[in-house]
Design a protein around this motif. Structure first.
Motif, PDB file in Angstrom:
ATOM      1  N   ASP A  78      46.772  31.474  50.006  1.00 40.82           N
ATOM      2  CA  ASP A  78      45.832  32.516  50.428  1.00 40.82           C
ATOM      3  C   ASP A  78      46.212  33.836  49.767  1.00 40.82           C
ATOM      4  O   ASP A  78      46.600  34.799  50.430  1.00 40.82           O
ATOM      5  N   VAL A  79      46.158  33.848  48.432  1.00 41.99           N
ATOM      6  CA  VAL A  79      46.528  35.020  47.648  1.00 41.99           C
ATOM      7  C   VAL A  79      45.505  35.201  46.524  1.00 41.99           C
ATOM      8  O   VAL A  79      44.720  34.312  46.232  1.00 41.99           O
ATOM      9  N   THR A  80      45.558  36.345  45.897  1.00 42.06           N
ATOM     10  CA  THR A  80      44.711  36.626  44.750  1.00 42.06           C
ATOM     11  C   THR A  80      45.419  36.142  43.495  1.00 42.06           C
ATOM     12  O   THR A  80      46.632  36.325  43.362  1.00 42.06           O
ATOM     13  N   VAL A  81      44.691  35.519  42.584  1.00 39.65           N
ATOM     14  CA  VAL A  81      45.271  35.115  41.305  1.00 39.65           C
ATOM     15  C   VAL A  81      44.399  35.633  40.172  1.00 39.65           C
ATOM     16  O   VAL A  81      43.192  35.831  40.345  1.00 39.65           O
ATOM     17  N   ALA A  82      45.052  35.860  39.031  1.00 36.49           N
ATOM     18  CA  ALA A  82      44.335  36.346  37.852  1.00 36.49           C
ATOM     19  C   ALA A  82      44.938  35.708  36.616  1.00 36.49           C
ATOM     20  O   ALA A  82      46.137  35.443  36.563  1.00 36.49           O
ATOM     21  N   GLN A  83      44.093  35.481  35.624  1.00 33.05           N
ATOM     22  CA  GLN A  83      44.575  34.969  34.351  1.00 33.05           C
ATOM     23  C   GLN A  83      44.867  36.152  33.442  1.00 33.05           C
ATOM     24  O   GLN A  83      44.077  37.101  33.360  1.00 33.05           O
ATOM     25  N   GLY A  84      45.994  36.081  32.756  1.00 31.45           N
ATOM     26  CA  GLY A  84      46.328  37.150  31.835  1.00 31.45           C
ATOM     27  C   GLY A  84      47.746  37.018  31.340  1.00 31.45           C
ATOM     28  O   GLY A  84      48.479  36.119  31.755  1.00 31.45           O
ATOM     29  N   SER A  85      48.125  37.927  30.456  1.00 30.64           N
ATOM     30  CA  SER A  85      49.458  37.882  29.867  1.00 30.64           C
ATOM     31  C   SER A  85      50.330  38.992  30.446  1.00 30.64           C
ATOM     32  O   SER A  85      49.837  40.028  30.900  1.00 30.64           O
ATOM     33  N   ALA A  86      51.622  38.764  30.368  1.00 30.02           N
ATOM     34  CA  ALA A  86      52.600  39.722  30.873  1.00 30.02           C
ATOM     35  C   ALA A  86      52.588  41.015  30.058  1.00 30.02           C
ATOM     36  O   ALA A  86      52.957  42.070  30.570  1.00 30.02           O
ATOM     37  N   GLU A  87      52.157  40.924  28.812  1.00 29.46           N
ATOM     38  CA  GLU A  87      52.172  42.081  27.928  1.00 29.46           C
ATOM     39  C   GLU A  87      50.925  42.950  28.047  1.00 29.46           C
ATOM     40  O   GLU A  87      50.861  44.023  27.454  1.00 29.46           O
ATOM     41  N   ALA A  88      49.926  42.493  28.798  1.00 24.39           N
ATOM     42  CA  ALA A  88      48.690  43.262  29.010  1.00 24.39           C
ATOM     43  C   ALA A  88      48.195  42.955  30.425  1.00 24.39           C
ATOM     44  O   ALA A  88      47.205  42.245  30.602  1.00 24.39           O
ATOM     45  N   LEU A  89      48.923  43.455  31.419  1.00 28.16           N
ATOM     46  CA  LEU A  89      48.602  43.154  32.815  1.00 28.16           C
ATOM     47  C   LEU A  89      47.220  43.712  33.167  1.00 28.16           C
ATOM     48  O   LEU A  89      46.961  44.900  32.963  1.00 28.16           O
ATOM     49  N   PRO A  90      46.323  42.861  33.680  1.00 27.37           N
ATOM     50  CA  PRO A  90      44.942  43.283  33.951  1.00 27.37           C
ATOM     51  C   PRO A  90      44.782  43.964  35.320  1.00 27.37           C
ATOM     52  O   PRO A  90      43.929  43.590  36.117  1.00 27.37           O
ATOM     53  N   PHE A  91      45.615  44.975  35.560  1.00 25.23           N
ATOM     54  CA  PHE A  91      45.603  45.676  36.838  1.00 25.23           C
ATOM     55  C   PHE A  91      45.666  47.174  36.585  1.00 25.23           C
ATOM     56  O   PHE A  91      46.164  47.631  35.555  1.00 25.23           O
ATOM     57  N   ARG A  92      45.195  47.933  37.564  1.00 26.22           N
ATOM     58  CA  ARG A  92      45.182  49.392  37.427  1.00 26.22           C
ATOM     59  C   ARG A  92      46.602  49.952  37.520  1.00 26.22           C
ATOM     60  O   ARG A  92      47.505  49.305  38.034  1.00 26.22           O
ATOM     61  N   ASP A  93      46.772  51.147  37.049  1.00 29.06           N
ATOM     62  CA  ASP A  93      48.054  51.836  37.135  1.00 29.06           C
ATOM     63  C   ASP A  93      48.457  51.978  38.602  1.00 29.06           C
ATOM     64  O   ASP A  93      47.611  52.276  39.465  1.00 29.06           O
ATOM     65  N   GLY A  94      49.733  51.793  38.882  1.00 24.63           N
ATOM     66  CA  GLY A  94      50.258  52.012  40.221  1.00 24.63           C
ATOM     67  C   GLY A  94      49.716  51.077  41.287  1.00 24.63           C
ATOM     68  O   GLY A  94      49.626  51.455  42.451  1.00 24.63           O
ATOM     69  N   ALA A  95      49.374  49.860  40.932  1.00 21.03           N
ATOM     70  CA  ALA A  95      48.753  48.937  41.887  1.00 21.03           C
ATOM     71  C   ALA A  95      49.757  48.203  42.774  1.00 21.03           C
ATOM     72  O   ALA A  95      49.380  47.696  43.828  1.00 21.03           O
ATOM     73  N   PHE A  96      51.032  48.138  42.381  1.00 22.92           N
ATOM     74  CA  PHE A  96      51.997  47.293  43.087  1.00 22.92           C
ATOM     75  C   PHE A  96      53.287  48.037  43.417  1.00 22.92           C
ATOM     76  O   PHE A  96      53.667  48.975  42.719  1.00 22.92           O
ATOM     77  N   ASP A  97      53.922  47.559  44.484  1.00 23.02           N
ATOM     78  CA  ASP A  97      55.244  48.063  44.862  1.00 23.02           C
ATOM     79  C   ASP A  97      56.355  47.215  44.269  1.00 23.02           C
ATOM     80  O   ASP A  97      57.471  47.680  44.080  1.00 23.02           O
ATOM     81  N   LEU A  98      56.058  45.931  44.035  1.00 17.47           N
ATOM     82  CA  LEU A  98      57.083  44.996  43.579  1.00 17.47           C
ATOM     83  C   LEU A  98      56.478  43.987  42.616  1.00 17.47           C
ATOM     84  O   LEU A  98      55.418  43.424  42.894  1.00 17.47           O
ATOM     85  N   LEU A  99      57.159  43.774  41.488  1.00 17.79           N
ATOM     86  CA  LEU A  99      56.812  42.701  40.556  1.00 17.79           C
ATOM     87  C   LEU A  99      57.915  41.670  40.630  1.00 17.79           C
ATOM     88  O   LEU A  99      59.094  42.022  40.635  1.00 17.79           O
TER      89      LEU A  99
END
Length: 162
Positions: A78-99
């Motif tokens: 029950d989580v969000t998933v996205a396809q993409g590469s580690a070198e071009a993360l498809p997320f907005r700036d400052g979206a996460f507290d922890l990677l």
């Protein structure tokens, strides 16, 4: 991602490793790192095994992977998933507290680009949780070495030494 392994092809049997071996140390440390009320991104999430451990522990848990088949299995969490590469993360700036990156950083062709992207998508004060092995120490037993001849020799060249 490693071009020698087709992760779409191995996705159906990929989680077999978790029934063969337990990783209590990783689970424990991951749970501690992902405190409640954190926005967490797992880069290289594969089938979502580690996402399922975090499910319900954070405000939002997101997984990213290149493999469509791996992501199709991760969607069972029950989580969000996205396809993409580690070198071009498809997320907005400052979206996460922890990677979190568990046994995946060796697949990232441009590690400095990943670090730059991690910094971009992390909030101020955010962190990165890495888990990986160091085959050069000769102390790790990893399931993949039992199933893929030549992988240990390849890992000795592609894994950064601790």
């Amino acid at each position: 991602m490693d071009s020698a392994i087709d992760y779409d092809e191995v996705a159906p049997s990929y989680d077999q490793r978790y029934s063969d071996r337990d990783y209590p140390g990783v689970s424990r440390e991951l749970t501690l790192a992902a405190e409640p009320h954190r926005d967490v991104l797992e880069v290289g999430c594969g089938t979502g095994h580690w996402l399922s451990i975090l499910e319900g522990r954070g405000k939002a848990v997101t997984g990213l992977d290149l493999s469509i088949e791996m992501l199709s299995r991760a969607r069972a969490c029950d989580v969000t998933v996205a396809q993409g590469s580690a070198e071009a993360l498809p997320f907005r700036d400052g979206a996460f507290d922890l990677l979190i990156v568990i046994n995946a950083v060796h697949h990232f062709p441009d590690k400095p680009a990943f670090i730059a992207e991690a910094r971009r998508v992390l909030r101020p004060g955010g962190g990165v949780f890495f888990v990986g092995l160091d085959p050069s120490r000769g102390q790790d037993e990893w399931y993949v070495y039992d199933h893929f001849p030549g992988t240990l020799q390849a890992d000795l060249t592609r894994y950064p030494a601790t």
